[in-house]
Design an enzyme around this catalytic site. Structure first.
Site, PDB file in Angstrom:
ATOM      1  N   PRO A   1     -32.667 -65.568  54.704  1.00 51.00           N
ATOM      2  CA  PRO A   1     -31.227 -65.560  54.956  1.00 51.00           C
ATOM      3  C   PRO A   1     -30.368 -65.565  53.691  1.00 51.00           C
ATOM      4  CG  PRO A   1     -32.064 -67.775  55.203  1.00 51.00           C
ATOM      5  CD  PRO A   1     -33.263 -66.883  54.933  1.00 51.00           C
ATOM      6  N   GLU A   2     -30.957 -65.305  52.554  1.00 56.86           N
ATOM      7  CA  GLU A   2     -30.232 -65.392  51.289  1.00 56.86           C
ATOM      8  C   GLU A   2     -28.941 -64.584  51.287  1.00 56.86           C
ATOM      9  OE1 GLU A   2     -34.494 -66.358  49.968  1.00 56.86           O
ATOM     10  OE2 GLU A   2     -33.519 -65.271  51.590  1.00 56.86           O
ATOM     11  N   VAL A   3     -28.963 -63.356  51.832  1.00 57.00           N
ATOM     12  CA  VAL A   3     -27.752 -62.516  51.782  1.00 57.00           C
ATOM     13  C   VAL A   3     -26.590 -63.163  52.516  1.00 57.00           C
ATOM     14  CG1 VAL A   3     -28.973 -60.332  51.469  1.00 57.00           C
ATOM     15  CG2 VAL A   3     -28.409 -61.101  53.788  1.00 57.00           C
TER      16      VAL A   3
END
Length: 185
Positions: free
Chosen positions: A61-63
């Site tokens: 989920p970094e983005v």
């Protein structure tokens, strides 16, 4: 954008850790009994084998926080291919263990009661291999998968977004359990 050497050092250390695990001469097995998200999913991706319980979740989920999962991209690509890697990395969506097995991210899905016994069986099976043959096989697999970016390059690509205001705002929202600012109407 101000430079923060600690971000680069942290990213480089984590990238080196992932590379160390990936290049160990002995096989590694990841056991997942919960969520393996972001760095946790990266850790699973650098292990040789992975087994999870049905309720396990995986994702990058970094983005959604203004970050880039650069240092795990080569490892993820090897397991799932470009189409699935693009979906996981660009969407930030989580997948369950069944989907992770279907796309090749993990090797097996077992009940929680069977997680440790399964890993033990796998470890015993791996231990039947000659140490030199295992090490050579792992080295050749790494060579044939020809990871294009160096540890340093992936660490830099992972650290750079942490210096942006967009990332700081995304992380603030995450820790405050708020939607990211770019998702507000």
């Amino acid at each position: 954008m101000r430079s923060n050497p600690q971000f680069g050092a942290d990213a480089l250390n984590l990238s080196r850790l992932f590379d160390l695990i990936y290049t160990l001469p002995k096989p590694t097995v990841a056991l997942v009994n919960g969520s393996a998200v972001a760095g946790g999913a990266g850790l699973v991706s650098v292990c040789d084998l992975a087994v999870a319980v049905p309720t396990a979740k995986f994702g990058y989920p970094e983005v959604r926080r203004g970050l880039v999962a650069a240092m795990v991209m080569p490892h993820l690509l090897r397991h799932v291919g470009e189409r699935t890697a693009r979906w996981l990395l660009l969407s930030g969506e989580l997948i369950d263990a069944t989907a992770a097995q279907r796309v090749g991210f993990i090797n097996g899905v077992v009940s929680a009661d069977e997680l440790l016994p399964t890993a033990d069986r796998w470890a015993r099976s791996l231990a039947e291999g000659s140490p030199e043959a295992l090490a050579t096989t792992k080295r050749l697999l790494q060579q044939f998968s020809h990871q294009g970016a160096s540890v340093e390059e992936t660490a830099r690509a992972s650290a750079a977004p942490r210096l942006t205001e967009e990332c700081r705002a995304g992380l603030r929202a995450f820790f405050q359990k708020q939607p990211a600012p770019w998702t507000k109407p």
